[in-house]
Design a protein around this motif. Structure first.
Motif, PDB file in Angstrom:
ATOM      1  N   HIS A 103      35.342  58.608  28.162  1.00 38.26           N
ATOM      2  CA  HIS A 103      34.423  58.677  27.063  1.00 38.26           C
ATOM      3  C   HIS A 103      35.120  59.029  25.839  1.00 38.26           C
ATOM      4  N   LEU A 104      36.206  60.106  25.728  1.00 40.52           N
ATOM      5  CA  LEU A 104      37.026  60.330  24.771  1.00 40.52           C
ATOM      6  C   LEU A 104      37.647  59.007  23.967  1.00 40.52           C
ATOM      7  N   ASN A 105      37.974  58.349  24.781  1.00 40.82           N
ATOM      8  CA  ASN A 105      38.648  57.105  24.217  1.00 40.82           C
ATOM      9  C   ASN A 105      37.577  55.987  23.539  1.00 40.82           C
ATOM     10  N   LEU A 106      36.423  55.902  24.399  1.00 44.54           N
ATOM     11  CA  LEU A 106      35.286  55.216  23.813  1.00 44.54           C
ATOM     12  C   LEU A 106      34.557  55.710  22.486  1.00 44.54           C
ATOM     13  N   ALA A 107      34.645  57.034  22.369  1.00 46.22           N
ATOM     14  CA  ALA A 107      34.027  57.766  21.020  1.00 46.22           C
ATOM     15  C   ALA A 107      35.172  57.650  20.053  1.00 46.22           C
ATOM     16  N   ASP A 108      36.364  57.552  20.298  1.00 47.21           N
ATOM     17  CA  ASP A 108      37.559  57.738  19.230  1.00 47.21           C
ATOM     18  C   ASP A 108      37.436  56.061  18.624  1.00 47.21           C
ATOM     19  N   ASN A 109      37.367  55.186  19.359  1.00 48.00           N
ATOM     20  CA  ASN A 109      37.368  53.921  19.243  1.00 48.00           C
ATOM     21  C   ASN A 109      36.157  53.552  18.413  1.00 48.00           C
ATOM     22  N   HIS A 110      35.025  53.947  18.698  1.00 54.56           N
ATOM     23  CA  HIS A 110      33.744  53.772  18.047  1.00 54.56           C
ATOM     24  C   HIS A 110      33.650  54.203  16.568  1.00 54.56           C
ATOM     25  N   ARG A 111      34.287  55.537  16.706  1.00 53.78           N
ATOM     26  CA  ARG A 111      34.375  56.164  15.379  1.00 53.78           C
ATOM     27  C   ARG A 111      35.314  55.402  14.541  1.00 53.78           C
ATOM     28  N   ARG A 112      36.749  54.944  14.757  1.00 56.74           N
ATOM     29  CA  ARG A 112      37.455  54.403  14.043  1.00 56.74           C
ATOM     30  C   ARG A 112      36.760  53.110  13.441  1.00 56.74           C
ATOM     31  N   LEU A 113      35.807  52.503  14.264  1.00 50.98           N
ATOM     32  CA  LEU A 113      35.052  51.365  13.869  1.00 50.98           C
ATOM     33  C   LEU A 113      33.931  51.522  12.941  1.00 50.98           C
ATOM     34  N   GLY A 114      33.547  52.863  12.765  1.00 49.32           N
ATOM     35  CA  GLY A 114      32.430  53.334  11.914  1.00 49.32           C
ATOM     36  C   GLY A 114      31.072  53.331  12.538  1.00 49.32           C
ATOM     37  N   SER A 115      31.203  53.204  13.868  1.00 46.38           N
ATOM     38  CA  SER A 115      30.031  53.119  14.603  1.00 46.38           C
ATOM     39  C   SER A 115      29.688  54.794  15.146  1.00 46.38           C
ATOM     40  N   PHE A 116      29.300  55.670  14.263  1.00 49.02           N
ATOM     41  CA  PHE A 116      29.337  57.028  14.505  1.00 49.02           C
ATOM     42  C   PHE A 116      28.215  57.396  15.424  1.00 49.02           C
ATOM     43  N   GLU A 117      27.210  56.772  15.470  1.00 53.16           N
ATOM     44  CA  GLU A 117      26.114  57.188  16.538  1.00 53.16           C
ATOM     45  C   GLU A 117      26.659  56.868  18.148  1.00 53.16           C
ATOM     46  N   ALA A 118      27.270  55.726  18.116  1.00 55.59           N
ATOM     47  CA  ALA A 118      27.904  55.448  19.299  1.00 55.59           C
ATOM     48  C   ALA A 118      29.010  56.457  19.767  1.00 55.59           C
ATOM     49  N   ALA A 119      29.621  56.585  18.632  1.00 56.41           N
ATOM     50  CA  ALA A 119      30.891  57.632  18.818  1.00 56.41           C
ATOM     51  C   ALA A 119      30.446  59.077  19.428  1.00 56.41           C
ATOM     52  N   ALA A 120      29.194  59.605  18.706  1.00 57.94           N
ATOM     53  CA  ALA A 120      28.901  60.929  19.113  1.00 57.94           C
ATOM     54  C   ALA A 120      28.087  61.070  20.435  1.00 57.94           C
ATOM     55  N   GLU A 121      27.554  59.670  20.961  1.00 58.60           N
ATOM     56  CA  GLU A 121      27.085  59.671  22.149  1.00 58.60           C
ATOM     57  C   GLU A 121      28.354  59.911  23.341  1.00 58.60           C
ATOM     58  N   HIS A 122      29.281  59.037  23.108  1.00 54.79           N
ATOM     59  CA  HIS A 122      30.465  59.352  23.946  1.00 54.79           C
ATOM     60  C   HIS A 122      31.117  60.566  23.801  1.00 54.79           C
ATOM     61  N   VAL A 123      31.215  61.415  22.646  1.00 58.21           N
ATOM     62  CA  VAL A 123      31.557  62.708  22.670  1.00 58.21           C
ATOM     63  C   VAL A 123      30.803  63.556  23.447  1.00 58.21           C
ATOM     64  N   THR A 124      29.211  63.198  23.485  1.00 53.99           N
ATOM     65  CA  THR A 124      28.377  64.214  24.191  1.00 53.99           C
ATOM     66  C   THR A 124      28.961  63.875  25.705  1.00 53.99           C
ATOM     67  N   ALA A 125      28.949  62.586  26.392  1.00 53.15           N
ATOM     68  CA  ALA A 125      29.242  62.250  27.709  1.00 53.15           C
ATOM     69  C   ALA A 125      30.588  62.846  28.135  1.00 53.15           C
ATOM     70  N   ALA A 126      31.749  62.842  27.049  1.00 51.45           N
ATOM     71  CA  ALA A 126      32.881  63.460  27.468  1.00 51.45           C
ATOM     72  C   ALA A 126      32.815  64.998  27.664  1.00 51.45           C
ATOM     73  N   ARG A 127      32.059  65.463  26.529  1.00 52.69           N
ATOM     74  CA  ARG A 127      31.802  67.202  26.820  1.00 52.69           C
ATOM     75  C   ARG A 127      30.959  67.411  28.187  1.00 52.69           C
TER      76      ARG A 127
END
Length: 169
Positions: A103-127
């Motif tokens: 989930h960390l990697n997915l969050a980071d990739n979404h973030r780098r692509l500017g998809s912040f909502e999806a990134a935040a969802e994966h940060v939550t899942a990682a946590r």
């Protein structure tokens, strides 16, 4: 009752060799080796092999969109790995321990692509999966990285993290 140690797994050994090659300074060769293995494993192959290979191959991708595709494959494969299969590879391995990093990697990739909502969802899942991390250097590394990605998401920062896998490659 004695348990039989896991037997050799040539595919996992080959993945390990390719990852080591990438870390020792030849990411292009490592990528070719992993792609060749992927062509043999295929999308319906052993989920542990697919998860491990895709997770490491994502780290060798220069563009976050390509890394995202491999990280999605890794997460999908992790969902298909059973505890029994994970422990056939290594007696102490627990599939739940894969999810913080995935989930960390997915969050980071979404973030780098500017998809912040999806990134935040994966940060939550990682946590949410952090309790499955070991209380060691690896666990601390992932906890720190999750916090770094969360902060970058909050600041709408799309730059590559210096501590990201493959950052030096």
């Amino acid at each position: 009752m004695a348990t039989t140690p896991p037997g050799p797994d040539p595919t996992m050994d080959a993945i390990g060799r390719a990852v080591a090659e990438g870390r020792s300074g030849d990411p292009a060769s490592a990528r070719r080796g992993l792609l060749d293995l992927w062509s043999r494993i295929g999308v319906t192959g052993d989920p542990l092999h697919r998860c491990t290979l895709a997770h490491h191959l994502a780290d060798l991708c220069a563009h976050p969109a390509e890394a995202l595709a491999w990280d999605v494959r890794a997460l999908d494969a992790a969902d298909a790995v059973t505890e029994q299969r994970a422990q056939q590879h290594h007696a102490g391995l627990r599939i739940a321990g894969f999810y913080p990093s995935l989930h960390l990697n997915l969050a980071d990739n979404h973030r780098r692509l500017g998809s912040f909502e999806a990134a935040a969802e994966h940060v939550t899942a990682a946590r949410e999966s952090v309790p499955h991390l070991p209380d060691d250097t690896y666990g601390a590394l992932l906890r720190t990285a999750i916090d770094q990605v969360a902060e970058a998401v909050a600041h709408r920062d799309t730059s590559k993290r210096a501590s990201a896998p493959g950052a030096a490659a």
